[in-house]
Design an enzyme around this catalytic site. Structure first.
Site, short mmCIF file in Angstrom:
data_model
loop_
_atom_site.label_atom_id
_atom_site.label_comp_id
_atom_site.label_asym_id
_atom_site.label_seq_id
_atom_site.Cartn_x
_atom_site.Cartn_y
_atom_site.Cartn_z
N HIS A 171 -26.60 17.73 0.57
CA HIS A 171 -27.75 18.26 0.89
C HIS A 171 -28.29 18.20 2.37
O HIS A 171 -28.08 17.23 2.87
CB HIS A 171 -29.03 18.00 -0.16
CG HIS A 171 -30.13 18.79 0.27
ND1 HIS A 171 -30.45 20.09 -0.22
CD2 HIS A 171 -31.46 18.54 0.98
CE1 HIS A 171 -31.65 20.38 0.12
NE2 HIS A 171 -32.19 19.34 0.78
N HIS A 183 -27.88 14.26 -2.53
CA HIS A 183 -29.00 14.25 -2.96
C HIS A 183 -29.16 13.63 -4.31
O HIS A 183 -30.34 14.08 -5.17
CB HIS A 183 -29.47 15.72 -3.00
CG HIS A 183 -30.94 16.05 -2.94
ND1 HIS A 183 -31.86 15.71 -4.03
CD2 HIS A 183 -31.71 16.64 -1.94
CE1 HIS A 183 -33.15 16.16 -3.60
NE2 HIS A 183 -33.03 16.70 -2.33
N HIS A 223 0.94 -1.18 -0.09
CA HIS A 223 -0.02 -0.06 0.13
C HIS A 223 0.98 1.36 0.07
O HIS A 223 1.95 1.06 0.38
CB HIS A 223 -0.75 0.06 1.23
CG HIS A 223 -1.87 -1.30 1.37
ND1 HIS A 223 -3.02 -1.28 0.77
CD2 HIS A 223 -1.63 -2.31 2.24
CE1 HIS A 223 -3.68 -2.46 1.05
NE2 HIS A 223 -2.90 -3.05 1.96
N MET A 264 -9.93 2.72 0.99
CA MET A 264 -8.54 3.09 1.33
C MET A 264 -8.58 4.57 1.06
O MET A 264 -7.53 5.05 0.21
CB MET A 264 -7.26 2.40 0.74
CG MET A 264 -6.32 2.44 1.59
SD MET A 264 -5.17 1.13 1.54
CE MET A 264 -3.81 1.45 2.51
N HIS A 319 -3.45 14.59 -2.16
CA HIS A 319 -3.82 15.46 -2.75
C HIS A 319 -3.37 16.92 -2.37
O HIS A 319 -3.26 17.84 -3.06
CB HIS A 319 -5.57 15.74 -3.18
CG HIS A 319 -5.70 14.74 -4.03
ND1 HIS A 319 -7.31 14.56 -4.66
CD2 HIS A 319 -5.10 13.25 -4.60
CE1 HIS A 319 -7.22 13.34 -5.35
NE2 HIS A 319 -6.31 12.71 -5.05
CU LIG Z 1 -3.94 0.20 -0.36
#
Ligand SMILES: [Cu+2]
Length: 380
Positions: free
Chosen positions: A292, A343, A131, A187, A136
């Site tokens: 919403h 929504h 992993h 994940m 971001h």
């Molecule tokens: Cu992973």
């Protein structure tokens, strides 16, 4: 709510498959995505104060200041990856969840702009797969993904500077089909990078929140057998082929908040009091969503998650582009049970993407009043 089932022992064939997969992944990753670094500039982080942030299970946020105290810091966090079989719905569906710190979504990290996040990512040898983590909020090296791939039995330390204020997702991204598979196996998580002087409203005035909740929306793709019964597998890799076929249909079997149908409803409802300004951080790492609040509005919504942009005001519904997080602030004005949902009402009600907010306080008849109870129609 979420019930954790005991993993069955790997049989010999699965062990061999896992080993082969690990080797293929490692080679592919190194050849395809390795980052070439030339001359290097030294980090300024070594001179800064270091603090440790104790991460907590969603929907809660770790203890934090809304306005930064003092200069930027190095914020140390630790995440332990855990693969575990989780029940995700009363309909009996289970998934081999791949988790950061054991929860879907992973825990939210909270820092201020220009702080450094120093993450120790641990992949215990009880896991079966490699992993990593792509933030971001980070700059370079596939969001850190290139520098954090850990096989079972390894740990790695990544430090990045949080240069942009906002809410951002993070997720596992080991390469190829592994990336969407790990993301839709749970994940993923979020980080909030607050401006050093705190949040500001649309007029540029400082705004504080009384409470904050973190909602991770998750689409799941659980394979069914010939009789329409959800299939269960002895290991994560055993379900890969079937699950990829369901994923390719782009039709999730479940869309849930915080890991399971009902994880934030009924006795697990979010709470607030009339007058509370509640910050909702809502992340979706894979698909679009349209939150919403039934009976309320977004007083302020930071569309796209950027705190550097002016928030939108007074929205009925706001949007989350898949692969991002959005922050919304609402001051509750009326007591009662609210439903906070996606929504797309099919996803909310039939597939699971709904939460409750239980609000206490005094009812304001000026805002709403039942002038006449339901009663027989009167002759005109
Ligand atoms: Cu992973």
């Amino acid at each position: 709510m979420v019930r954790h089932l005991r993993a069955k022992a790997l049989n010999g064939k699965e062990k061999r498959m896992r080993k082969i997969l690990n080797v293929i992944l490692s080679i592919g990753f190194l050849l395809g995505f390795s980052t070439s670094i030339g001359a290097e500039i030294a980090s300024k982080a070594d001179k800064l104060e270091r603090i440790t942030q104790r991460l907590v299970t969603p929907p809660f946020l770790p203890a934090h200041e809304q306005v930064a105290i003092g200069p930027p810091k190095v914020v140390q966090v630790r995440m332990v990856i855990e693969e575990k079989l989780m029940k995700i719905s009363p309909d009996g569906a289970t998934i081999w969840a791949m988790t950061f710190n054991g929860s879907v979504p992973g825990p939210i990290i909270v820092v201020h702009q220009d702080d450094y996040v120093e993450l120790t990512l641990v992949n215990p040898k009880t896991n079966t797969l490699p992993h990593n983590i792509d933030f971001h909020a980070a700059t370079g090296a596939m969001g850190g993904g290139d520098l954090t791939l850990v096989a079972p039995g390894q740990e790695v330390v990544l430090r990045f500077k949080a240069i942009k204020p906002g809410v951002f997702v993070y997720h596992c991204a080991p390469g190829g089909a592994m990336t969407p598979w790990h993301v839709v196996s749970g994940m993923n998580g979020a980080i909030m990078v607050l401006p050093r002087d705190g949040l500001r409203d649309a007029e540029g005035s400082p705004v504080q929140y009384d409470k904050a909740y973190y909602i991770g929306e998750q689409d799941f793709y659980v394979p069914k057998d010939a009789n329409g019964k959800y299939k269960e597998y002895s290991t994560p890799i055993a379900g890969l082929g079937d699950m990829v076929e369901v994923m390719k249909s782009l039709t999730p079997t479940h869309v849930v908040f915080n890991g399971a149908v009902g994880a934030l409803t009924g006795e697990y409802a979010l709470t607030a009091k009339v007058g509370d300004r509640v910050l909702f951080i809502h992340a979706q790492s894979n698909r679009d969503s349209r939150p919403h609040l039934i009976g309320g509005h977004a007083d302020l919504a930071w569309r796209g998650g950027s705190f550097r942009d002016k928030p939108a005001t007074n929205l009925e519904t706001w949007f989350i582009e898949g692969g991002s997080a959005v922050a919304m602030l609402y001051q509750f004005r009326q007591p009662g049970m609210y439903v906070y949902l996606n929504h797309n009402l099919i996803e909310a009600i039939l597939l699971g993407a709904a939460a409750h907010v239980k609000v206490e306080g005094e009812w304001n008849n000026d805002l709403m009043e039942q002038v006449q109870k339901p009663s027989p129609i009167k002759e005109q």
